[in-house]
Design a protein around this motif. Structure first.
Motif, PDB file in Angstrom:
ATOM      1  N   PRO A 176     -22.675  15.202  15.148  1.00 50.04           N
ATOM      2  CA  PRO A 176     -22.051  16.380  15.278  1.00 50.04           C
ATOM      3  C   PRO A 176     -21.090  16.727  16.735  1.00 50.04           C
ATOM      4  O   PRO A 176     -20.066  17.298  16.461  1.00 50.04           O
ATOM      5  CB  PRO A 176     -23.073  17.376  15.018  1.00 50.04           C
ATOM      6  CG  PRO A 176     -24.019  16.901  14.403  1.00 50.04           C
ATOM      7  CD  PRO A 176     -24.090  15.378  14.849  1.00 50.04           C
ATOM      8  N   GLU A 224     -19.806  22.953   7.440  1.00 45.52           N
ATOM      9  CA  GLU A 224     -20.782  21.935   7.623  1.00 45.52           C
ATOM     10  C   GLU A 224     -22.180  22.588   7.192  1.00 45.52           C
ATOM     11  O   GLU A 224     -23.079  21.963   6.432  1.00 45.52           O
ATOM     12  CB  GLU A 224     -21.037  21.528   9.150  1.00 45.52           C
ATOM     13  CG  GLU A 224     -19.797  20.597   9.667  1.00 45.52           C
ATOM     14  CD  GLU A 224     -20.354  19.119   9.127  1.00 45.52           C
ATOM     15  OE1 GLU A 224     -21.345  18.797   8.954  1.00 45.52           O
ATOM     16  OE2 GLU A 224     -19.417  18.500   8.576  1.00 45.52           O
ATOM     17  N   GLN A 258     -24.565  23.100  14.622  1.00 41.08           N
ATOM     18  CA  GLN A 258     -24.550  22.503  13.295  1.00 41.08           C
ATOM     19  C   GLN A 258     -25.726  21.749  12.951  1.00 41.08           C
ATOM     20  O   GLN A 258     -26.350  21.447  11.828  1.00 41.08           O
ATOM     21  CB  GLN A 258     -23.384  21.510  13.390  1.00 41.08           C
ATOM     22  CG  GLN A 258     -22.942  20.676  12.149  1.00 41.08           C
ATOM     23  CD  GLN A 258     -23.863  19.552  11.891  1.00 41.08           C
ATOM     24  OE1 GLN A 258     -24.503  19.079  12.763  1.00 41.08           O
ATOM     25  NE2 GLN A 258     -23.841  19.136  10.637  1.00 41.08           N
TER      26      GLN A 258
END
Length: 659
Positions: free
Chosen positions: A423, A338, A297
């Motif tokens: 994250p 994301e 991410q």
């Protein structure tokens, strides 16, 4: 710079020197054993002889040190030797505890651990890069001491040290009835008895294939398979802890060390009572995968081999139960949301995960197709007898931990919606929610079912504590000290594990029933509660003669009959298990048959359903009892039958030996 110098060849030269040194030391050890010096004296003599050889060859060739030898360097080398030798001794002691006495194989394993430790200390402590020539010439900088170097690498050294201590204490820890059954099955499988075709087990085969491999290796190494299992699970947890902290990219070494130790505590200490259960393995396999997804991410690079290794480990953990597939799916959907356009479905870890899934599914179809034809229909028809109400499922300390942690994290997000995104925290929360769904989907409420969710949400609390606004700018201990309530929540699962301690069979008071057994006796216990069987039969070294772990399907049959809602499907299952019992008795002619009349699952009383009468519905079973057995004892717990003559096998049925 240190990693670069390793790549430049010192590791290869050290390994080659180590081969010569190992040959010299191992030869001396073998001579010492032949002369009758014993394990420890022969071992010590081998290392002393190789020490001088190792020092001069390593400094002049392996690490190419061009400064003159001095007392400080020699003392550092001696200190590194002492530390490495202690690691060797720990391995030696654990091997002896596992049954390896006067074994050359054990000494070879101990020397391997010694060599790895010695190289790391030699490279990073004794013969540091500042003492070796770089490309521009000689550069002799100040040498840091052993303590300073170990402190620098404390994020790795501390968990390794803790794992060694853990193994020294718990290498012989008692394991649950499920694990005991797992390795009994493994022995039978290695002896040629087919899983699902004869051996009746409701869970997918991976866990048992693992045990079969471990049992095979342990047999050839002449060590206890359960000891080897504990060792492998512990080392896997060590890898998971180190990989998690590396991928998490925490602020400093102190934070990394603290998190790695907490991960070990959550993976090894908290589930100690259920050590080796499938859910513990799931948590170990998935924790690094969560950190890897969080790193994706952030779109930070990850070495391909690390991603592949983590993907394989996650695949093994997720394959323990089909419910767990929710977690990687949820994480992947979150990652897609994301990073959107930069998301790629095929990555090293997803490729490894997918390939393992395909191979595993294919292996089941090829080697154990009976899992789908025999076991899945049986589970669908009768396993609901073990289900508990939702109210009973939430009456667990682990569920209370979930509620409190989720409430705290949720309130923090609600109060500070503009706080920087974490994250890793979000990934851990998503994974914990997936495992919570799996917990309730199983509808059992058993303690070990809660392991993965509790590990994930506890780690989420740890990450939340370290990055909370109130902790900014504070030292490691202060971060926890100024947040006492979330700290208590983060470590509460470890405290619960310490309270539970190691496994202790909850079905006590059985000694008076089982004291009549002698090693080698063949026994059969007819019960719906496997804790009445394992690990008792393994500890007392008697032969278990049933293909069943326990007659768990009796619960569904009894409930249906008592409510007047019995179905044709359950009637067929009842006939099958009665027929299977008759076949097992005719094949193995057990000396003792115990029929449990009290511990029926979940509130079915003996007045409502008596197990002995249920099996006597098969006329062959009644005839066997009348002709070959005598009722020697009967009370509120057991009807106990002892053989008075051998039962002849029924022609045409497949009988398998007991291993």
């Amino acid at each position: 710079m240190a990693l670069q110098s390793i790549k430049e060849g010192s590791a290869a030269r050290f390994a080659l020197t180590g081969l010569y040194n190992t040959a010299v030391g191992y030869s001396v050890i073998l001579v010492g054993l032949w002369l009758g010096f014993g394990d420890f004296r022969a071992n010590f003599l081998g290392y002393v002889v190789g020490l001088v050889f190792s020092y001069f060859v390593n400094r002049s060739w392996s690490f190419r040190v061009q400064s003159k030898p001095n007392i400080r360097e020699a003392s550092s080398f001696l200190g590194a030797f002492v530390v490495s030798y202690l690691v060797n001794i720990i391995v030696l002691v654990m091997g002896r505890e596992m049954g390896l006495l006067q074994s050359p194989i054990l000494h070879l394993g101990a020397m391997t651990a010694y060599t790895i430790t010695f190289y790391l200390l030699s490279h990073f402590v004794v013969f540091r890069a500042t003492d070796r020539p770089d490309k521009k010439g000689r550069n002799f900088g100040p040498r840091r001491g052993v303590a300073a170097s170990l402190s620098k690498h404390r994020a790795i050294v501390a968990p390794i040290a803790c794992v060694l201590i853990f193994l020294a204490i718990f290498i012989d820890t008692p394991l649950t009835h499920d694990v005991s059954w797992q390795f009994w099955l493994a022995r039978q499988m290695n002896g040629g008895t087919p899983l699902y075709g004869h051996l009746m087990e409701i869970n997918p085969p991976l866990w048992f294939w693992m045990a079969a491999g471990i049992d095979f290796v342990a047999k050839h190494l002449n060590i206890g398979p359960l000891n080897l299992y504990i060792l492998l699970v512990t080392m896997w947890a060590l890898f998971a802890a180190i990989a998690f902290t590396r991928l998490a990219a925490l602020a400093d070494d102190n934070m990394s060390m603290a998190v790695s130790l907490l991960v070990l505590g959550l993976l090894l200490v908290a589930p100690m009572y259920d050590f080796g259960q499938r859910e513990q393995l799931t948590a170990i396999g998935v924790i690094p995968y969560i950190a890897l997804i969080a790193r994706r991410q952030r779109q930070q690079p990850v070495a391909w081999y690390l991603a592949v290794g983590i993907g394989i480990g996650a695949a093994a953990g997720i394959a323990m139960k089909h419910y767990f597939i929710l977690v990687p799916i949820a994480l992947e959907l979150w990652l897609l949301f994301e990073i959107r356009r930069t998301w790629r479905p095929i990555r090293w870890e997803t490729a490894a995960l997918g390939l393992c899934a395909v191979l595993y599914g294919g292996a089941i179809l090829i080697y154990t197709p009976e899992f789908f034809t025999n076991i899945v229909p049986l589970v669908a028809a009768a396993y609901h007898g073990y289900e508990r109400s939702f109210f009973l499922q939430i009456l667990r300390s682990e569920v209370l931990i979930w509620i409190c942690c989720l409430a705290w994290i949720g309130c923090s997000w609600w109060r500070r919606p503009d706080a920087p995104s974490l994250p890793l925290l979000r990934a851990l929360v998503i994974a914990s929610l997936g495992f919570m769904v799996a917990y309730f989907a199983q509808q059992k409420g058993w303690q070990y079912h809660a392991i993965p969710a509790t590990v994930c949400i506890s780690l989420a609390m740890v990450i939340h504590i370290l990055h909370a606004p109130v902790a900014l700018g504070k030292g490691l201990l202060q971060k926890f000290a100024v947040q006492p309530l979330p700290t208590a929540l983060a470590i509460s699962y470890i405290l619960v594990g310490l309270t539970h301690g190691t496994y202790e069979n909850q079905r006590g008071g059985l000694e008076k029933y089982y004291s009549r057994w002698s090693p080698g006796d063949s026994v059969m216990i007819v019960t719906g509660d496997p804790r009445l069987v394992f690990p008792h039969v393994e500890k007392q070294k008697v032969q278990w003669t049933s293909r069943h772990f326990a007659h768990w399907m009796i619960s569904a049959i009894a409930k249906a009959e008592n409510s007047g809602k019995s179905s044709a499907e359950l009637e067929v299952i009842g006939q099958q298990i009665r027929s299977q019992m008759v076949e097992d008795i005719s094949c193995h002619s057990p000396k003792y048959i115990y029929v449990n009349v009290r511990q029926l699952p979940y509130g079915i009383s003996p007045l409502q359903f008596r197990m002995t009468d249920f099996f006597k519905r098969d006329a062959r079973f009644t005839a066997i009892l009348e002709n070959h057995y005598a009722l020697t004892d009967s009370d509120r717990n057991f009807d106990i039958f002892e053989a008075k003559s051998k039962v002849n096998s029924i022609p045409g049925i497949a009988c398998y030996p007991i291993w």
